[in-house]
Design an enzyme around this catalytic site. Structure first.
Site, short mmCIF file in Angstrom:
data_model
loop_
_atom_site.label_atom_id
_atom_site.label_comp_id
_atom_site.label_asym_id
_atom_site.label_seq_id
_atom_site.Cartn_x
_atom_site.Cartn_y
_atom_site.Cartn_z
N SER A 28 5.34 -6.93 3.39
CA SER A 28 5.94 -7.27 4.68
C SER A 28 6.71 -8.60 4.58
O SER A 28 6.43 -9.43 3.71
CB SER A 28 4.85 -7.34 5.73
OG SER A 28 3.90 -8.31 5.35
N PHE A 66 0.81 -1.22 0.00
CA PHE A 66 0.00 0.00 0.00
C PHE A 66 0.84 1.27 0.00
O PHE A 66 0.36 2.33 -0.37
CB PHE A 66 -0.92 0.02 1.24
CG PHE A 66 -0.23 0.47 2.50
CD1 PHE A 66 -0.11 1.83 2.78
CD2 PHE A 66 0.36 -0.43 3.38
CE1 PHE A 66 0.55 2.27 3.92
CE2 PHE A 66 1.02 0.00 4.51
CZ PHE A 66 1.12 1.35 4.78
N LYS A 71 -1.38 -7.22 -9.15
CA LYS A 71 -2.32 -7.37 -8.02
C LYS A 71 -1.90 -6.30 -7.01
O LYS A 71 -1.04 -6.53 -6.17
CB LYS A 71 -2.19 -8.78 -7.44
CG LYS A 71 -3.42 -9.29 -6.70
CD LYS A 71 -3.86 -8.45 -5.53
CE LYS A 71 -3.01 -8.58 -4.29
NZ LYS A 71 -3.35 -7.52 -3.27
N CYS A 99 9.57 1.91 3.43
CA CYS A 99 10.49 0.82 3.75
C CYS A 99 11.90 1.34 3.90
O CYS A 99 12.77 0.65 4.41
CB CYS A 99 10.44 -0.26 2.68
SG CYS A 99 11.07 0.32 1.12
N GLU A 147 -4.98 -3.78 -1.78
CA GLU A 147 -6.42 -3.51 -1.71
C GLU A 147 -6.71 -2.24 -0.91
O GLU A 147 -7.84 -1.79 -0.84
CB GLU A 147 -7.17 -4.72 -1.14
CG GLU A 147 -6.78 -5.15 0.28
CD GLU A 147 -5.58 -6.09 0.34
OE1 GLU A 147 -4.59 -5.85 -0.37
OE2 GLU A 147 -5.63 -7.06 1.13
N ARG A 148 -5.67 -1.66 -0.26
CA ARG A 148 -5.89 -0.43 0.51
C ARG A 148 -6.03 0.80 -0.37
O ARG A 148 -6.75 1.72 -0.06
CB ARG A 148 -4.72 -0.18 1.46
CG ARG A 148 -4.30 -1.37 2.26
CD ARG A 148 -4.76 -1.27 3.70
NE ARG A 148 -4.42 -2.49 4.40
CZ ARG A 148 -5.24 -3.53 4.53
NH1 ARG A 148 -6.47 -3.49 4.07
NH2 ARG A 148 -4.85 -4.63 5.16
N GLU A 198 9.31 -4.10 13.01
CA GLU A 198 9.08 -2.94 12.15
C GLU A 198 7.79 -2.27 12.64
O GLU A 198 6.74 -2.90 12.68
CB GLU A 198 8.89 -3.40 10.70
CG GLU A 198 8.68 -2.26 9.74
CD GLU A 198 8.46 -2.73 8.30
OE1 GLU A 198 7.70 -3.68 8.09
OE2 GLU A 198 9.04 -2.10 7.39
P1 NAD Z 1 1.55 -6.57 3.14
O1 NAD Z 1 2.57 -7.63 3.21
O2 NAD Z 1 0.44 -6.56 4.13
O3 NAD Z 1 0.82 -6.58 1.71
C1 NAD Z 1 1.57 -6.61 0.52
C2 NAD Z 1 0.77 -7.35 -0.54
O4 NAD Z 1 0.55 -8.69 -0.11
C3 NAD Z 1 -0.61 -6.74 -0.81
O5 NAD Z 1 -0.85 -6.75 -2.19
C4 NAD Z 1 -1.55 -7.67 -0.05
O6 NAD Z 1 -2.81 -7.77 -0.66
C5 NAD Z 1 -0.84 -9.01 -0.09
N1 NAD Z 1 -1.12 -9.82 1.11
C6 NAD Z 1 -1.39 -9.36 2.36
N2 NAD Z 1 -1.60 -10.39 3.21
C7 NAD Z 1 -1.43 -11.52 2.48
C8 NAD Z 1 -1.49 -12.90 2.80
N3 NAD Z 1 -1.78 -13.32 4.02
N4 NAD Z 1 -1.26 -13.79 1.82
C9 NAD Z 1 -0.97 -13.37 0.56
N5 NAD Z 1 -0.90 -12.08 0.21
C10 NAD Z 1 -1.11 -11.15 1.15
O7 NAD Z 1 2.35 -5.17 3.16
P2 NAD Z 1 1.75 -3.71 3.22
O8 NAD Z 1 1.23 -3.46 4.58
O9 NAD Z 1 0.89 -3.44 2.05
O10 NAD Z 1 3.09 -2.85 3.00
C11 NAD Z 1 3.96 -2.49 4.03
C12 NAD Z 1 5.14 -3.43 4.11
O11 NAD Z 1 5.83 -3.44 2.86
C13 NAD Z 1 6.18 -3.00 5.13
O12 NAD Z 1 6.65 -4.13 5.79
C14 NAD Z 1 7.27 -2.37 4.28
O13 NAD Z 1 8.56 -2.37 4.87
C15 NAD Z 1 7.23 -3.23 3.08
N6 NAD Z 1 7.83 -2.59 1.92
C16 NAD Z 1 9.03 -3.07 1.49
C17 NAD Z 1 9.66 -2.47 0.41
C18 NAD Z 1 10.98 -2.99 -0.09
O14 NAD Z 1 11.36 -2.66 -1.20
N7 NAD Z 1 11.67 -3.80 0.68
C19 NAD Z 1 9.05 -1.40 -0.23
C20 NAD Z 1 7.82 -0.95 0.23
C21 NAD Z 1 7.20 -1.57 1.31
#
Ligand code: NAD
Length: 499
Positions: free
Chosen positions: A226, A149, A173, A281, A176-177, A384
């Protein structure tokens, strides 16, 4: 209430699963739209269509594909304000920051205009008697991207740009936020000349992600989010024989040496710690001053700067420093971790727990927090937080400071502030972290370099964007060729354009 769609074969298509997620305005706490959550059948149908469309797109010469990128750059610039406005309204970040989000994605599309050069193969003349050998990079077919998101323009563009420029079809994909900007980007790419079906935006949650993992047509998955989900997707995707790169969470340390410019370091910490409400991140979440004097000097400078931060909705003007966090659940999680920090003995020097914004009482705003005397055993150090919370861990020496960063399970970004070239050089050389800043707090590499963390911040061996992306989204074919001697006759005199 607006009902969002998927983007399939060049059109907005309503969801048919009957499942939806709420999309909030984080500043007011109101639901402003609902996004359909795709079923396995919807995902599979989108992939099947993409696979058909990919055949002609993959056979289109790279220069023509690059022209679509070129036009997309023009159109994204044209629509910059519109994209940023929508982005702010669903994510909550300030308008200038939202423009930065679009801009950093746009720069990768600019890089993708170089696709013809980047996709050029290798050639060995006379590898043997009458034998030539050459390698070409060919598209994989259908690739998928699953994005977080916190950068709803930048990260989808980092994924779709190189994948498409390489001749793949792409299933996005998004989170969804905040799914509206990815849908707007799909419209832009269609206007830029991308054939229908080559880019499909399939909205969804875990159900759609699992369908991507199980779909046999999808050859590669690029994920950002994450760490637990990154690890899940990496493990399952690899087990299914797909090419997978997954980027996860972070806990970025900034080391401040006694010889650093303390005002500069304090300014850097405030921007990198609290910008975008800490939902980056590459945010700095841990400050590690070396020596008690350095720590005290920093605290003295940080507190007034943090207390002056202006927290508000993106509509309140460009002098707002940061906006709300993305959801109520995110806010509650941040405040829960703050409580744990207090209970576990850290000193809460700036306490944002009672922050309220008049007129926006239901918004997901979190006041800024600063902890001092944090230790590695505390949850606020290990986890985090992804919020406006900066933790200070006091180190007695440079070795102790670098050791802290090296021992942490995350390895996305880090920075050192110093005037000593020797310390900076040693730090850059020894640190086991993917992106390093020297007197630069958020060292996000530009489009023509690559982006990726180490340890639990990145799974897979190639980074995002830059030349690595062109490797990730193609595979190499190597041809060894020998021709029988033939008739060397016939000439053409016209100068033919590659159209
Ligand atoms: P998230 O892991 O909750 O969601 C990321 C994606 O995974 C979304 O599209 C979501 O729909 C999907 N998802 C969520 N739960 C799932 C599950 N149980 N099974 C399968 N798919 C699932 O992350 P977020 O809250 O959207 O983003 C924040 C996180 O992303 C933080 O941890 C941040 O550090 C990380 N991030 C990392 C980078 C990088 O380059 N390392 C860059 C941006 C964000």
């Amino acid at each position: 209430m607006q009902e969002l769609t998927h983007w399939i074969n060049g059109k907005h298509v309503k969801g048919t699963s009957g499942r939806f997620a709420d999309v909030y305005n984080p500043a007011t706490g109101e639901v402003q739209a609902r996004v359909p959550l795709a079923s396995r059948e919807e995902l599979d149908a989108a992939v099947a269509e993409a696979a058909k469309a990919q055949v002609a797109w993959g056979a289109t010469n790279p220069q023509k594909r690059a022209r679509v990128m070129m036009e997309a750059v023009r159109l994204i610039n044209r629509d910059m304000d519109k994209l940023a406005e929508k982005l702010s309204s669903e994510h909550g970040k300030t308008f200038p920051d939202a423009k930065g989000d679009v801009q950093r994605g746009l720069e990768v599309i600019e890089f993708c205009i170089g696709a013809p050069h980047l996709l050029k193969g290798d050639f060995t003349d006379s590898a043997g008697p009458g034998i030539d050998m050459y390698s070409m990079r060919q598209p994989l077919g259908v690739a998928a991207g699953i994005t977080p998101f916190n950068f709803p323009a930048m990260i989808p563009l980092w994924k779709m740009g190189p994948a498409l420029a390489c001749g793949n079809a792409f299933i996005l994909k998004p989170s969804e936020r905040d799914p509206s900007v990815p849908l707007m980007l799909a419209e832009i790419f269609q206007e830029a000349g991308l054939p229908d079906g080559v880019l499909q935006v399939v909205n969804g949650d875990k159900g759609a992600v699992d369908a991507i993992l199980d779909n046999e047509t999808i050859q590669a998955i690029g994920f950002v989010g994450s760490t637990p989900i990154a690890h899940y997707i990496y493990s399952r995707g690899c087990a299914a024989g797909k090419r997978v790169q997954c980027f996860g969470g972070a806990k970025n340390h900034m080391i401040i040496m006694p010889d650093a410019d303390m005002d500069q370091a304090a300014d850097a910490l405030v921007g990198a710690g609290y910008g975008a409400a800490g939902e980056r991140c590459m945010a700095i979440s841990v400050a590690v001053p070396v020596g008690e004097g350095t720590a005290d000097a920093l605290i003295e400078r940080l507190v007034p700067r943090i207390e002056k931060l202006k927290v508000g909705p993106y509509t309140a003007g460009d002098d707002v420093d940061y906006g709300p966090v993305v959801t109520k659940a995110a806010k509650e999680n941040i405040l829960r971790l703050v409580e744990s920090g207090v209970e576990q003995g850290a000193k809460l020097v700036v306490d944002g727990r009672n922050f309220r914004l008049q007129g926006y009482e239901d918004g997901f705003f979190v006041g800024p927090h600063l902890f001092d005397h944090v230790t590695p055993e505390m949850d606020i150090y290990k986890q985090e937080i992804f919020g406006p919370v900066l933790s200070m861990v006091r180190a007695a020496s440079y070795e102790e400071a670098i050791g802290l960063a090296m021992d942490h399970e995350y390895g996305n970004g880090t920075a050192i502030f110093t005037r000593d070239g020797d310390a900076a050089r040693d730090f850059a050389s020894r640190i086991n972290i993917g992106m390093v800043g020297i007197n630069v707090p958020i060292p996000v590499p530009l489009a023509y370099h690559t982006f990726g963390g180490w340890k639990k911040s990145g799974f897979g061996d190639l980074n995002q964007h830059g030349p690595d992306a062109f490797k990730f989204y193609t595979r190499t074919k190597t041809v060894t060729s020998r021709w029988p001697s033939g008739i060397k006759e016939g000439s053409a005199f016209n100068f033919k354009a590659m159209d």
